[in-house]
Design a protein around this motif. Structure first.
Motif, PDB file in Angstrom:
ATOM      1  N   GLU A  30      -9.224   6.633 -18.098  1.00 45.00           N
ATOM      2  CA  GLU A  30      -9.410   5.190 -18.065  1.00 45.00           C
ATOM      3  C   GLU A  30      -8.058   4.513 -18.207  1.00 45.00           C
ATOM      4  O   GLU A  30      -7.213   4.954 -18.978  1.00 45.00           O
ATOM      5  CB  GLU A  30     -10.320   4.743 -19.212  1.00 45.00           C
ATOM      6  N   VAL A  58      -5.981   4.421  -9.272  1.00 41.59           N
ATOM      7  CA  VAL A  58      -6.925   3.837 -10.224  1.00 41.59           C
ATOM      8  C   VAL A  58      -7.909   2.959  -9.456  1.00 41.59           C
ATOM      9  O   VAL A  58      -7.504   2.137  -8.630  1.00 41.59           O
ATOM     10  CB  VAL A  58      -6.187   2.991 -11.288  1.00 41.59           C
ATOM     11  N   ARG A  62     -10.676   3.264 -13.714  1.00 37.94           N
ATOM     12  CA  ARG A  62     -10.876   4.699 -13.941  1.00 37.94           C
ATOM     13  C   ARG A  62     -10.066   5.509 -12.930  1.00 37.94           C
ATOM     14  O   ARG A  62      -9.727   5.037 -11.858  1.00 37.94           O
ATOM     15  CB  ARG A  62     -12.350   5.060 -13.793  1.00 37.94           C
ATOM     16  N   PHE A  63      -9.811   6.758 -13.299  1.00 37.66           N
ATOM     17  CA  PHE A  63      -9.131   7.668 -12.375  1.00 37.66           C
ATOM     18  C   PHE A  63      -9.629   9.083 -12.615  1.00 37.66           C
ATOM     19  O   PHE A  63     -10.111   9.429 -13.700  1.00 37.66           O
ATOM     20  CB  PHE A  63      -7.606   7.581 -12.507  1.00 37.66           C
TER      21      PHE A  63
END
Length: 186
Positions: A30, A58, A62-63
């Motif tokens: 995050e 991102v 999120r990622f």
């Protein structure tokens, strides 16, 4: 003869299971402060210098990333436009959770054994840092400079002991090797 084949077959199951162990790690993270499309760089150079290994985008704060590490590797994840917000973590098989926060030194990592131990050490170091800074800031009150020195020295000795004990407890893994290679007592 059947019994022998059965026993050999049972003995082969754990060997096959261990041979299929994955070297894959998954990062779920995050970074709510970063806008959509922000790029994060993944580097195996902890100061972020040099060419990144990969990049992550991102989306909605999120990622996600999937990588391979035959053995735990120290990595740094940081926004392309700000090395200050980065975090050092260990890429090791399993699920890694990263919370990338805007304040330098406040990002967090968890999920795998080594990363949990690494975060615990970082939390302890931050507490000692805060405590030492508080003693220094009290320089304008009536506590004598000698007493402040004694208090700071006591905390520094405790911090040094904690780091050395963590390295010793983890001497058989990447965390212990990392501390041993990078921590130099002053």
């Amino acid at each position: 003869m059947r019994l022998l084949r059965f026993i050999v077959g049972l003995a082969a199951i754990p060997i096959l299971f261990m041979a299929c162990q994955s070297d894959t790690y998954y990062i779920k993270g995050e970074a709510w402060q970063l806008p959509n499309g922000s790029v994060l760089y993944l580097s195996d150079n902890i100061d972020g210098a040099g060419r990144p290994l990969d990049s992550i985008v991102v989306a909605d704060g999120r990622f996600y990333f999937q990588g391979h590490a035959a053995e735990p590797t120290v990595c740094r994840l940081y926004p392309a436009d700000s090395h200050q917000q980065g975090i050092v973590f260990f890429a090791e098989p399993g699920n890694i959770y990263i919370e990338l926060l805007p304040k330098p030194g406040s990002s967090r990592v968890s999920g795998t054994t080594i990363n949990n131990r690494w975060q615990s050490l970082n939390d302890s170091v931050a507490k000692y840092d805060h405590s030492i800074r508080s003693v220094i800031a009290s320089g304008s009150d009536s506590i004598s400079p000698r007493q402040r020195f004694v208090d700071i020295e006591r905390q520094y000795v405790s911090l040094t002991r904690l780091i050395k004990e963590t390295a010793l407890r983890n001497r058989d893994n990447a965390l212990g090797r990392f501390i041993s290679n990078h921590y130099q007592e002053k």
